[in-house]
Design an enzyme around this catalytic site. Structure first.
Site, PDB file in Angstrom:
ATOM      1  N   GLY A  75      30.973  52.138  42.025  1.00 32.99           N
ATOM      2  CA  GLY A  75      30.643  51.548  43.267  1.00 32.99           C
ATOM      3  C   GLY A  75      29.263  51.625  43.850  1.00 32.99           C
ATOM      4  N   CYS A  81      39.384  22.451  53.643  1.00 33.79           N
ATOM      5  CA  CYS A  81      40.028  22.103  54.901  1.00 33.79           C
ATOM      6  C   CYS A  81      40.543  23.357  55.562  1.00 33.79           C
ATOM      7  CB  CYS A  81      41.187  21.158  54.644  1.00 33.79           C
ATOM      8  SG  CYS A  81      40.764  19.528  55.161  1.00 33.79           S
ATOM      9  N   TYR A  91      35.811  39.320  54.096  1.00 32.61           N
ATOM     10  CA  TYR A  91      35.258  40.537  54.706  1.00 32.61           C
ATOM     11  C   TYR A  91      34.003  40.311  55.541  1.00 32.61           C
ATOM     12  CZ  TYR A  91      36.724  41.912  49.846  1.00 32.61           C
ATOM     13  OH  TYR A  91      37.309  42.042  48.621  1.00 32.61           O
ATOM     14  N   ARG A 111      34.172  35.589  49.876  1.00 34.86           N
ATOM     15  CA  ARG A 111      33.880  36.927  50.400  1.00 34.86           C
ATOM     16  C   ARG A 111      33.505  36.959  51.872  1.00 34.86           C
ATOM     17  NH1 ARG A 111      30.307  40.030  48.716  1.00 34.86           N
ATOM     18  NH2 ARG A 111      31.493  41.942  48.989  1.00 34.86           N
ATOM     19  N   TYR A 145      32.338  39.303  42.090  1.00 33.23           N
ATOM     20  CA  TYR A 145      33.440  38.924  42.973  1.00 33.23           C
ATOM     21  C   TYR A 145      33.296  37.509  43.545  1.00 33.23           C
ATOM     22  CZ  TYR A 145      34.215  43.930  42.571  1.00 33.23           C
ATOM     23  OH  TYR A 145      34.411  45.189  42.076  1.00 33.23           O
ATOM     24  N   ARG A 152      30.228  45.745  40.436  1.00 39.05           N
ATOM     25  CA  ARG A 152      29.272  44.960  41.219  1.00 39.05           C
ATOM     26  C   ARG A 152      27.821  45.144  40.760  1.00 39.05           C
ATOM     27  NH1 ARG A 152      30.532  43.840  46.492  1.00 39.05           N
ATOM     28  NH2 ARG A 152      32.055  45.534  46.358  1.00 39.05           N
TER      29      ARG A 152
HETATM   30  C1  PLP Z   1      36.616  47.885  41.924  1.00 37.75           C
HETATM   31  C2  PLP Z   1      36.631  49.138  41.168  1.00 37.75           C
HETATM   32  C3  PLP Z   1      35.469  49.611  40.575  1.00 37.75           C
HETATM   33  C4  PLP Z   1      34.135  48.935  40.706  1.00 37.75           C
HETATM   34  O1  PLP Z   1      33.627  48.894  41.984  1.00 37.75           O
HETATM   35  P1  PLP Z   1      32.208  48.167  42.201  1.00 37.75           P
HETATM   36  O2  PLP Z   1      31.928  48.289  43.648  1.00 37.75           O
HETATM   37  O3  PLP Z   1      32.377  46.740  41.783  1.00 37.75           O
HETATM   38  O4  PLP Z   1      31.221  48.867  41.343  1.00 37.75           O
HETATM   39  C5  PLP Z   1      35.555  50.755  39.814  1.00 37.75           C
HETATM   40  N1  PLP Z   1      36.723  51.416  39.655  1.00 37.75           N
HETATM   41  C6  PLP Z   1      37.860  50.979  40.223  1.00 37.75           C
HETATM   42  C7  PLP Z   1      39.112  51.729  39.996  1.00 37.75           C
HETATM   43  C8  PLP Z   1      37.856  49.842  40.996  1.00 37.75           C
HETATM   44  O5  PLP Z   1      38.992  49.430  41.559  1.00 37.75           O
END
Ligand code: PLP
Length: 434
Positions: free
Chosen positions: A250, A363, A336, A332, A393, A295
């Site tokens: 992440g 629509c 969010y 997205r 995404y 990401r």
């Molecule tokens: C979505 C997810 C990731 C990746 O998160 P990013 O923000 O895209 O890097 C990694 N591990 C798990 C279990 C996830 O659900």
């Protein structure tokens, strides 16, 4: 003139260039709306993880691509050629990865709601690891692995109870979550004991994923701290030796100028430094590390090109610029309120003094790509508009809402370009209708 958020963007002769390629030429060759991805940026992003993990955690460490961020055959080919494993969360992703030639041994099957069919299918394809999210799944894996006469490798997903101070929707490491087993309630310990007892399950270790779009280097250190304490507790309690510790994904990416820049190598170095110290102070063997970026592998390797269709000025209220795509190719903002940078790609040096909402063709009043966008006041039908950093995404969350065909993905490779995913046709739209 607009702000550029990624290194692979340039403005030249009033035009936006992506990976040194003219966006006008790409749009006229492939038509809009269009996803464009840059293979060099992709590969560089992969290497930031694979090389730093090796350098700071040692040869056993491995980066896994969280493929839900962007899933199609060519993407799996690229990441696996860069020595990454892959996370899949459905048999659809698993099937795509297999068709791309990914070794099933390098696949990790996540998801909080796997069906018996999913589990049986993945075992029949020799998947490397399941990431177990609940006890029903543990029992089903044990059953199907027994049927096949194997011991299935698995990790257990633990929720370490870490609040990442990020958006609620992407904050998954807190105790109150649909994912995983909390440590705090004793559920993590309970399931570990159960998994060890299951004859056909080979428990290799633990997984956690505390959230997405993280800029705070401290979050991985805090989750490593909590998880290593848990690893040590499980050793004391069950004499269980953790071989693999998956710290999840992440790191954040820059969608807008105000997003910070993250030095991934330096972050991994800091986490590794802490990790080694912590293992030695607990007197435990260092579990082999996994990280799961999604990401930050794909986001800045992609952008979306649209053509403006209508400019609507509501005097005294608001202005709208509507493009030939929308929430069907990028949901997205609707989901969010995600921020994106928008540029008039064929008027990139003009003054941006026209405030507007960039909206789609669906629509649905919520079909908004971005609010409070500044574009040149000369913006009109036929102009080329780029939304930046859409590699993650977007394609993977796209839909056929309003029966709009899905966009193609064009991959850039130096001076070459090729179609990685074809544009859907009208016949594709009705292919399952009987
Ligand atoms: C979505 C997810 C990731 C990746 O998160 P990013 O923000 O895209 O890097 C990694 N591990 C798990 C279990 C996830 O659900």
């Amino acid at each position: 003139m607009s702000n550029l958020v990624c290194d692979n963007l340039k403005i030249h002769n009033n035009e936006l260039y992506f990976a040194d390629r003219s966006t006008k030429e790409l749009a006229s060759k492939y038509k809009t709306p269009l996803y464009v991805m840059d293979e060099n940026t992709l590969r560089q992003n992969c290497r930031k993880y694979t090389e730093s993990l090796k350098k700071y955690f040692g040869n056993g460490a491995k980066a896994l691509f969280a493929s839900k961020a962007c899933s199609f055959k060519r993407m799996y080919e690229i990441v696996s050629s860069e020595n990454m494993g892959v996370d899949v969360v459905s048999v659809g992703e698993l099937y795509t990865a297999l068709k791309a030639g990914v070794n099933p041994e390098d696949m990790y099957f996540h998801s909080n709601s796997k069906t018996d069919e999913d589990i049986e299918y993945a075992i029949s394809k020799n998947i490397g690891y399941f990431v177990i999210d609940n006890i029903e799944e543990l029992d089903a894996i044990n059953r199907y692995a027994g049927k096949k006469g194997i011991k299935q490798k698995a990790l257990i997903r633990i929720t370490p109870g870490i609040d990442t101070h990020t958006y609620e929707a992407v904050n998954t490491g807190k105790v109150d979550s649909k994912f995983g087993f909390p440590i705090e309630t004793g559920a993590g310990e309970f399931i570990t004991g159960e998994a060890i007892k299951r004859e056909n399950v080979d428990l290799k270790g633990f997984h956690c994923h505390v959230g997405s779009q993280l800029f705070d280097s401290d979050v991985f250190v805090r989750s490593a701290d909590t998880m290593l304490n848990f690893v040590s507790d499980m050793k004391n309690k069950f004499n269980f030796e953790t071989e693999i510790l998956d710290l999840g994904g992440g790191y954040g990416v820059r969608y807008v100028e105000s997003d910070p820049y993250i030095d991934i190598e330096d972050n991994i170095r800091q986490v590794a430094e802490f990790y080694k110290k912590k293992c030695s102070s607990l007197g435990i063997k260092e579990p082999s590390v996994r990280m799961e970026p999604g990401r930050s592998i794909v986001a800045d390797a992609g952008l979306t090109l649209y053509t403006a269709n209508t400019v609507k000025i509501i005097d005294g209220y608001k202005n709208y610029v509507a493009v030939d795509g929308g929430m069907c190719d990028n949901p997205r903002f609707a989901l969010y309120g995600s921020a994106y940078t928008v540029i008039a790609a064929d008027k990139a040096e003009e003054k941006c003094d026209f405030p507007c909402s960039l909206v789609g063709r669906c629509c649905e009043s919520g079909d908004i790509l971005q609010e409070n966008v500044m574009l040149p006041s000369s913006i009109k039908r036929g102009d080329l508009i780029a939304v930046l950093t859409t590699g993650a995404y977007n394609y993977s969350m796209s839909s056929n809402y309003n029966r709009i065909p899905k966009l193609p993905v064009v991959m850039l490779d130096g001076n070459d370009d090729y179609i990685a995913v074809k544009r859907e046709t009208l016949d594709d739209i009705i292919r399952n209708d009987v």
